[in-house]
Structure formats: structure tokens, C-alpha cells
Motif scaffolding. Structure first.
Motif, PDB file in Angstrom:
ATOM      1  N   PHE A  16       0.840  -1.200   0.000  1.00 25.03           N
ATOM      2  CA  PHE A  16       0.000   0.000   0.000  1.00 25.03           C
ATOM      3  C   PHE A  16       0.876   1.251   0.000  1.00 25.03           C
ATOM      4  N   ALA A  17       1.885   1.272   0.868  1.00 22.98           N
ATOM      5  CA  ALA A  17       2.771   2.435   0.938  1.00 22.98           C
ATOM      6  C   ALA A  17       3.504   2.635  -0.382  1.00 22.98           C
ATOM      7  N   GLU A  18       3.967   1.545  -0.975  1.00 26.03           N
ATOM      8  CA  GLU A  18       4.677   1.651  -2.252  1.00 26.03           C
ATOM      9  C   GLU A  18       3.762   2.200  -3.343  1.00 26.03           C
ATOM     10  N   LEU A  19       2.536   1.699  -3.415  1.00 28.82           N
ATOM     11  CA  LEU A  19       1.594   2.197  -4.415  1.00 28.82           C
ATOM     12  C   LEU A  19       1.219   3.653  -4.152  1.00 28.82           C
ATOM     13  N   ALA A  20       1.032   3.994  -2.898  1.00 28.07           N
ATOM     14  CA  ALA A  20       0.643   5.362  -2.549  1.00 28.07           C
ATOM     15  C   ALA A  20       1.757   6.356  -2.847  1.00 28.07           C
ATOM     16  N   LEU A  21       2.998   5.951  -2.587  1.00 24.63           N
ATOM     17  CA  LEU A  21       4.131   6.861  -2.773  1.00 24.63           C
ATOM     18  C   LEU A  21       4.705   6.818  -4.182  1.00 24.63           C
ATOM     19  N   GLY A  22       4.507   5.696  -4.860  1.00 24.61           N
ATOM     20  CA  GLY A  22       5.078   5.557  -6.186  1.00 24.61           C
ATOM     21  C   GLY A  22       6.536   5.125  -6.158  1.00 24.61           C
ATOM     22  N   THR A  23       7.028   4.789  -4.997  1.00 23.63           N
ATOM     23  CA  THR A  23       8.407   4.316  -4.841  1.00 23.63           C
ATOM     24  C   THR A  23       8.423   3.203  -3.807  1.00 23.63           C
TER      25      THR A  23
END
Length: 97
Positions: A16-23
Motif C-alpha cells: 500500500f505504501a509503495e503504491l501510494a508513494l510511487g516508490t
């Protein structure tokens, strides 16, 4: 709980964090056992991303994500005040530490 970010379903908090941040989260947090060279390269890449106008809101996004984590997982932060030793007076000198 089901997380959907930009049309993609995240199956874990990290995803989720990766998708939300794009990194990838590891870019910002590092990984256990990374060498000094790997750390330097990771931080250099992070600086490049922060300098890219496309990621202009990334610092604010990171702060918002961190605030949500703290708010939703307060139990991870068992902060307790430490007792301070009483200060005592030394004759003729005032307070001692």
C-alpha cells in the motif's frame, strides 16, 4: 481491510505504501544489512527523486503517511516518560544535577 490505490489492490501495508508513494518503501527506510555503498546509492537515488518536479508533493505525502501510521498504530509507540532524578542542593553552590 482491502486497499486500492490508483486502481491497484495492495495486499500488504508495505505494498500500500509503495503504491501510494510511487516508490518502494525500502528506498526511504533502507534494508537491514545494507553496505555503506548501497546506503549511499539509495540515498543518492532518493535525492534525485525528491529533486524531480514529478514528485513535488512526495515529502508531503510521506509526512501524511507517517502521520496516518502513528494515528492508526499508536500501540507501536509505547512512549513513557522517564523519571528524572531529583535535583539536590549543595551547600553554597545552588542546584546540582
Amino acid at each position: 481491510m482491502k486497499y486500492i490505490v490508483a486502481g491497484h489492490q495492495a495486499v500488504s501495508d508495505a505494498e500500500f505504501a509503495e503504491l501510494a508513494l510511487g516508490t518502494p518503501v525500502e528506498l526511504w527506510l533502507g534494508v537491514e544489512g545494507e553496505s555503506d555503498e548501497e546506503r549511499a546509492a539509495r540515498l543518492d537515488a532518493a535525492r534525485d527523486i525528491l529533486a524531480d518536479p514529478e514528485y513535488g508533493s512526495l515529502p508531503d505525502d510521506l509526512i501524511g503517511l507517517a502521520a496516518r501510521v502513528v494515528d492508526e498504530h499508536l500501540d507501536l509507540f509505547h512512549v513513557v516518560p522517564l523519571a528524572r532524578p531529583a535535583r539536590r542542593r549543595i551547600a553554597g553552590r545552588g542546584l546540582a544535577a
